[in-house]
Design an enzyme around this catalytic site. Structure first.
Site, PDB file in Angstrom:
ATOM      1  N   CYS A   1      -6.498  -3.336 -15.731  1.00 47.97           N
ATOM      2  CA  CYS A   1      -6.087  -2.612 -14.570  1.00 47.97           C
ATOM      3  C   CYS A   1      -5.226  -2.710 -13.629  1.00 47.97           C
ATOM      4  O   CYS A   1      -4.677  -2.200 -12.747  1.00 47.97           O
ATOM      5  CB  CYS A   1      -7.418  -2.037 -13.929  1.00 47.97           C
ATOM      6  SG  CYS A   1      -7.784  -3.305 -12.909  1.00 47.97           S
TER       7      CYS A   1
ATOM      8  N   GLU B   1      -9.696 -11.971 -11.853  1.00 46.39           N
ATOM      9  CA  GLU B   1      -8.224 -11.956 -11.219  1.00 46.39           C
ATOM     10  C   GLU B   1      -7.946 -13.411 -10.686  1.00 46.39           C
ATOM     11  O   GLU B   1      -7.133 -13.486 -10.045  1.00 46.39           O
ATOM     12  CB  GLU B   1      -7.777 -11.033 -10.287  1.00 46.39           C
ATOM     13  CG  GLU B   1      -9.051 -10.746  -9.427  1.00 46.39           C
ATOM     14  CD  GLU B   1      -8.725  -9.457  -8.673  1.00 46.39           C
ATOM     15  OE1 GLU B   1      -7.442  -8.757  -8.434  1.00 46.39           O
ATOM     16  OE2 GLU B   1      -9.483  -8.861  -7.897  1.00 46.39           O
TER      17      GLU B   1
ATOM     18  N   ARG C   1     -14.321   0.175  -7.193  1.00 47.87           N
ATOM     19  CA  ARG C   1     -14.210  -1.421  -6.709  1.00 47.87           C
ATOM     20  C   ARG C   1     -14.726  -1.440  -5.375  1.00 47.87           C
ATOM     21  O   ARG C   1     -14.320  -0.472  -4.467  1.00 47.87           O
ATOM     22  CB  ARG C   1     -12.796  -1.579  -6.988  1.00 47.87           C
ATOM     23  CG  ARG C   1     -12.706  -3.069  -6.462  1.00 47.87           C
ATOM     24  CD  ARG C   1     -11.253  -3.976  -7.033  1.00 47.87           C
ATOM     25  NE  ARG C   1     -10.341  -3.350  -6.130  1.00 47.87           N
ATOM     26  CZ  ARG C   1      -8.786  -3.554  -6.154  1.00 47.87           C
ATOM     27  NH1 ARG C   1      -8.858  -4.391  -7.209  1.00 47.87           N
ATOM     28  NH2 ARG C   1      -8.190  -3.043  -5.422  1.00 47.87           N
TER      29      ARG C   1
ATOM     30  N   HIS D   1       0.808  -1.312  -0.148  1.00 44.55           N
ATOM     31  CA  HIS D   1       0.012  -0.079  -0.083  1.00 44.55           C
ATOM     32  C   HIS D   1       0.937   1.188  -0.098  1.00 44.55           C
ATOM     33  O   HIS D   1       0.553   2.304  -0.600  1.00 44.55           O
ATOM     34  CB  HIS D   1      -0.838   0.032   1.316  1.00 44.55           C
ATOM     35  CG  HIS D   1      -1.295  -1.465   1.338  1.00 44.55           C
ATOM     36  ND1 HIS D   1      -1.471  -2.026   2.605  1.00 44.55           N
ATOM     37  CD2 HIS D   1      -2.231  -2.241   0.606  1.00 44.55           C
ATOM     38  CE1 HIS D   1      -2.053  -3.259   2.397  1.00 44.55           C
ATOM     39  NE2 HIS D   1      -2.319  -3.293   1.381  1.00 44.55           N
TER      40      HIS D   1
ATOM     41  N   ARG E   1       2.976 -12.643  -5.126  1.00 44.58           N
ATOM     42  CA  ARG E   1       3.196 -11.181  -5.840  1.00 44.58           C
ATOM     43  C   ARG E   1       4.150 -10.242  -5.094  1.00 44.58           C
ATOM     44  O   ARG E   1       4.710  -9.271  -5.409  1.00 44.58           O
ATOM     45  CB  ARG E   1       1.944 -10.269  -6.256  1.00 44.58           C
ATOM     46  CG  ARG E   1       1.201 -10.118  -4.937  1.00 44.58           C
ATOM     47  CD  ARG E   1      -0.216  -9.517  -5.555  1.00 44.58           C
ATOM     48  NE  ARG E   1      -0.405  -8.046  -5.488  1.00 44.58           N
ATOM     49  CZ  ARG E   1      -1.482  -7.439  -5.820  1.00 44.58           C
ATOM     50  NH1 ARG E   1      -2.456  -8.350  -5.965  1.00 44.58           N
ATOM     51  NH2 ARG E   1      -1.674  -6.185  -5.639  1.00 44.58           N
TER      52      ARG E   1
ATOM     53  N   ASN F   1      -2.071  -8.340 -11.568  1.00 49.40           N
ATOM     54  CA  ASN F   1      -1.276  -8.599 -10.423  1.00 49.40           C
ATOM     55  C   ASN F   1      -1.793  -9.949  -9.806  1.00 49.40           C
ATOM     56  O   ASN F   1      -1.008 -10.724  -9.466  1.00 49.40           O
ATOM     57  CB  ASN F   1      -1.565  -7.586  -9.286  1.00 49.40           C
ATOM     58  CG  ASN F   1      -1.132  -5.983 -10.039  1.00 49.40           C
ATOM     59  OD1 ASN F   1      -0.573  -5.793 -11.131  1.00 49.40           O
ATOM     60  ND2 ASN F   1      -1.437  -4.830  -9.358  1.00 49.40           N
ATOM     61  N   ASP F   2      -2.880  -9.960  -9.434  1.00 43.42           N
ATOM     62  CA  ASP F   2      -3.515 -11.044  -8.769  1.00 43.42           C
ATOM     63  C   ASP F   2      -3.503 -12.370  -9.871  1.00 43.42           C
ATOM     64  O   ASP F   2      -3.300 -13.470  -9.624  1.00 43.42           O
ATOM     65  CB  ASP F   2      -4.800 -10.786  -7.957  1.00 43.42           C
ATOM     66  CG  ASP F   2      -4.672 -10.209  -6.902  1.00 43.42           C
ATOM     67  OD1 ASP F   2      -3.788 -10.718  -6.040  1.00 43.42           O
ATOM     68  OD2 ASP F   2      -5.287  -9.187  -6.462  1.00 43.42           O
TER      69      ASP F   2
ATOM     70  N   ARG G   1      -9.720   2.132  -6.265  1.00 43.70           N
ATOM     71  CA  ARG G   1      -9.631   1.328  -5.131  1.00 43.70           C
ATOM     72  C   ARG G   1     -10.172   1.642  -3.584  1.00 43.70           C
ATOM     73  O   ARG G   1      -9.425   2.294  -2.973  1.00 43.70           O
ATOM     74  CB  ARG G   1      -8.335   0.810  -4.675  1.00 43.70           C
ATOM     75  CG  ARG G   1      -7.480   0.280  -5.851  1.00 43.70           C
ATOM     76  CD  ARG G   1      -5.954  -0.196  -5.757  1.00 43.70           C
ATOM     77  NE  ARG G   1      -5.297  -1.089  -6.411  1.00 43.70           N
ATOM     78  CZ  ARG G   1      -4.441  -0.755  -7.408  1.00 43.70           C
ATOM     79  NH1 ARG G   1      -3.990   0.438  -7.871  1.00 43.70           N
ATOM     80  NH2 ARG G   1      -3.837  -1.873  -8.156  1.00 43.70           N
TER      81      ARG G   1
HETATM   82  C1  PEP Z   1      -4.842  -6.580  -9.598  1.00 47.87           C
HETATM   83  O1  PEP Z   1      -4.833  -7.733  -8.551  1.00 47.87           O
HETATM   84  O2  PEP Z   1      -4.197  -6.443 -10.607  1.00 47.87           O
HETATM   85  C2  PEP Z   1      -5.477  -5.378  -9.314  1.00 47.87           C
HETATM   86  C3  PEP Z   1      -5.438  -4.404 -10.230  1.00 47.87           C
HETATM   87  O3  PEP Z   1      -5.859  -5.166  -7.875  1.00 47.87           O
HETATM   88  P1  PEP Z   1      -5.021  -4.993  -6.693  1.00 47.87           P
HETATM   89  O4  PEP Z   1      -3.648  -4.669  -7.040  1.00 47.87           O
HETATM   90  O5  PEP Z   1      -5.732  -3.928  -5.900  1.00 47.87           O
HETATM   91  O6  PEP Z   1      -4.973  -6.335  -6.108  1.00 47.87           O
HETATM   92 MG    MG Z   2      -6.300  -7.690  -7.279  1.00 50.06          MG
END
Ligand code: PEP
Ligand code: MG
Length: 755
Positions: free
Chosen positions: A680, A609, A510, A367, A643, A632-633, A474
């Site tokens: 995203c 995701e 979201r 974060h 990650r 990312n996920d 977010r």
């Molecule tokens: C992701 O998982 O790619 C995403 C955009 O959400 P976050 O990074 O907030 O998990």
């Molecule tokens: Mg995510």
């Protein structure tokens, strides 16, 4: 032990007299070694100081040949002295010459001395030199003598740190305190920042090292320990740890350490050698740090942080400073250096003076990294031992492009970075010019570029980048930076402010994506073996819908009479999506009964995701109003690679054949059903990766604001038709290559696409 000149307390008092005398630094050192040798009944006492180049130079000696002073040097790791410096541990030998590391220096005349005791001169766990005593006869040094020499070494450390010895350095060899250090970490936020160190939790400065009255110091220490324990007990018992941002189980571990008998006994022992209570705390902590820093076990290193925190609490109590961070006014060009930091703490700093951030912890998707990116502050994480390597005010450079830091850089290094910063500024200007131009490829394909956001500080980025909207808001960030759970009214106020600020541009809100790595300090933590695979995001929302419903009401109220897009995170099945959508509909119906106008257009979409959704693509694409890919996920789960874990996070390439084929399936399924799809995750903000995604068929992206310029520059030079042909061919016949990165990079070079 009782030496010829009395006990250790006597030694310290005499040392203090010498420290206070108005004599030259060399004379002071010369007198100190005589005193130490005399007190410990040694024939030799020598001080070696760590130089900038990592070697150790003899600075003073009693007993060895004085001509060798400032001439004899040991390379890092060389000889017994070098060994002590590299291990940061005392070494006591009754027959030094039999030790494999012994290195004979004829100019010193030390061949006649058999016994050897050397201790590192430590400060904040960092080695600054080595203090040695030697005896002719073969003898065993007692624990008490080793202790006494270590305490004396601490005084030396303060002398070196205070700059008293700087003028003594041999020509061209400054002491290690000023050594430039090149630290390597991970990129948290792009950019280059030059400035001076501000320690997030500054070390407590100790001015009074030597005790007037050891018995009174023991009582002071006992009282401070009592106070520290009581304050921690209170924190744990109160159950409300929100204002400290620390989590309950951290506090439980804390409490355990606060009662750790070994640690407390060590401090009492050191006080009895004649130091003040605060100097004893500092000494024990410095030894512990030196030992723990050589540990690779992450659990043990984590415990070091607990001990550091406790030691700092004790120090603050002893020198009368309030616990907690104090934010004195930030100097110009401040680069904040911290072990770890929450997003709220970063927001507390004055943006106008903040030029960079360096952390010992913090992964790229943490974060704090997200907030640093939102604020446009260059940041580097996972820089080992960063806080111990710097002093407040040191010159430092944060290179958020390469994930590196330069501590006390040499002038040529500094100039190179100044050039780099200038070059960046020039590039930014070029991106600025692109602002007015459409996000259209060379062959006329329109691409939608939106930004990711989550805080009010993100909002000006829309204008600054001319983005077409917010593709991912977010909402959990508001929860993460808050000291308490935001009320429905507070949530609604934020969403309204965002919608007002963006005017007619779309915003995709979201719903709360908490759990996993996203922990709220004021919420009870559920212990899970695998939090990333655990009870998080929409799973919490469906099982305990109170929080989700409150949030949906806030969104629906803010979106009354407007276009509203709501997106659901971590959905694993179409059924989960249906259930969540049902909750949204119910909330909307209830609000309508209360006279709240419905949104003029409500769209409910889903994050793709969790890989299971790839096998329900036609259903989900038909039912959801839009899809957004959280790469990312998605990548973390596709490859089963955490990650946040540096060891595995870069192991698999999202430009690999497998990942690209998965991403192609999603875009194909979406276009078959006419369901809009965007990307995203971070992958969609990197020019080469975004190029590949455009090649697969993606036309919409949401990314950090800083990525818009580079991505736009890339796509405006891109011929999509050519890329598509090339990629179809690459994916059909990858010729054994697992990653298409080199081929994609070659394509970019061939067609002059800036990536
Ligand atoms: C992701 O998982 O790619 C995403 C955009 O959400 P976050 O990074 O907030 O998990
Ligand atoms: Mg995510």
């Amino acid at each position: 032990m009782r030496g010829a000149l009395g006990g250790p307390g006597v030694l310290l008092r005499r040392l203090r007299e010498v420290m206070a005398a108005s004599i030259s630094p060399q004379e002071r050192l010369d007198r100190l070694v005589v005193l130490i040798a005399g007190n410990l009944v040694a024939e030799v006492c020598s001080v070696y100081v760590l130089r900038e180049d990592g070697s150790l130079e003899l600075y003073a000696t009693e007993g060895l040949n004085r001509e060798a002073v400032h001439l004899t040097t040991m390379r890092a790791g060389e000889g017994l002295v070098g060994l002590i410096a590299s291990e940061a541990e005392p070494l006591a030998l009754s027959d030094a010459q039999a030790h494999p590391s012994f290195s004979y220096r004829p100019e010193t005349g030390e061949e006649v001395y058999r016994s050897f005791l050397g201790v590192p001169i430590l400060r904040g766990g960092a080695v600054m030199g080595v203090l040695v005593i030697q005896n002719r006869a073969s003898r065993i040094y007692s624990e008490e003598e080793i202790e006494s020499l270590q305490t004396t070494a601490m005084l030396m450390a303060e002398m070196i740190a205070a700059g008293g010895l700087k003028s003594l350095a041999a020509p061209g060899a400054s002491i290690g305190l000023d050594r430039p250090i090149h630290g390597v970490g991970v990129i948290l936020a792009d950019g280059v920042g030059l400035g001076h160190v501000v320690l997030h939790e500054p070390r407590v400065a100790i001015t009074n090292l030597i005790a007037e009255n050891p018995a009174a110091e023991v009582s002071r220490l006992e009282a401070a320990i009592g106070e520290m324990r009581a304050s921690i007990d209170e924190l744990v018992e109160r159950g409300d740890v929100a204002h400290t941002g620390e989590h309950r189980d951290v506090l439980e571990t804390f409490r355990m350490f606060a009662h750790d008998q070994g640690w407390l006994r060590r401090m009492r022992e050191v006080v009895l050698t004649g130091l003040t209570a605060e100097a004893a705390v500092e000494r024990v902590q410095s030894d512990t740090r030196a030992k723990m820093l050589r540990q690779t076990d992450p659990y043990l290193r984590e415990r070091l942080h607990d001990l550091d925190d406790l030691a700092n609490r004790l120090l603050r109590t002893l020198v009368g400073k309030a616990n907690g961070v104090t934010h004195e006014s930030l100097p110009e060009n401040a680069i904040v250096v911290a072990r770890s930091m929450g997003p709220a703490a970063l927001l507390d700093y004055d943006r106008a003076h903040l030029r960079g951030l360096v952390l010992e912890e913090g992964g790229p998707t943490s974060h704090i990294a997200i907030v640093a990116r939102a604020l446009g502050i260059p940041a580097v994480g996972e820089v080992a031992n960063a806080t111990a390597l710097v002093e407040a005010g040191d010159a430092i450079i944060v290179d958020g492009q390469a994930g590196e830091v330069q501590i006390r850089p040499q002038p040529d290094v500094e100039n190179a970075y100044k050039d780099k910063a200038r070059l960046r500024a020039r590039k930014q200007k070029q991106y600025e010019k692109l602002k007015e131009l459409p996000a259209t490829t060379r062959d006329g394909v329109e691409i939608t570029l939106q930004i990711n956001a989550g805080l009010i500080v993100d909002i000006p980025n829309i204008e600054a980048t001319a983005a077409s909207g917010i593709g991912l808001f977010r909402t959990e960030l508001q929860f993460m930076v808050a000291q308490h759970m935001p009320t429905t009214a507070e949530q609604q106020a934020l969403y309204t402010a965002v919608l007002n600020a963006v005017q007619d541009r779309p915003v995709t809100f979201r719903t709360l994506d908490i759990g996993g790595d996203k922990v709220l300090p004021y919420m009870e933590r559920v212990e899970e073996e695998n939090p990333a695979l655990g009870w998080r995001a929409i799973r919490i929302g469906l099982d305990k819908p109170r929080l989700l419903r409150a949030q949906l009401r806030a969104m629906l109220r803010a979106g009354a009479g407007r276009d509203l897009k709501i997106m659901l995170p971590m959905v694993a099945t179409t059924d989960e999506f249906r259930r969540a959508r049902m909750i949204i509909r119910r909330e909307q119906a209830m609000l309508e009964k209360q006279g709240v106008a419905p949104p003029s257009d409500l769209r409910v979409g889903v994050m793709v995701e969790v890989p299971s959704l790839l096998f329900e693509l036609s259903e989900i694409a038909r039912e959801a109003d839009f899809l957004s890919i959280g790469t990312n996920d998605l990548m973390q789960f596709l490859f089963a690679a955490d990650r946040e874990n540096k060891r595995v996070a870069d192991r698999f390439d999202p430009l690999g054949v497998g990942a690209l084929r998965a991403l192609r399936r999603i875009v194909e399924a979406a276009s078959e059903t006419g369901c809009p799809v965007t990307v995203c995750g971070e992958m969609g903000g990197k020019p080469l990766e975004t190029m590949a995604l455009i090649g697969l068929g993606y036309r919409g992206f949401s990314m950090s604001a800083a990525s818009i310029g580079p991505v736009k520059a890339m796509l405006r030079a891109l011929d999509v038709r050519k890329l598509r042909e090339r990629m179809d061919w690459m994916l059909a016949s990858p010729e054994g290559a697992t990653s298409l990165r080199p081929q994609l990079a070659a394509f970019a070079t061939e067609f002059k696409v800036p990536v």
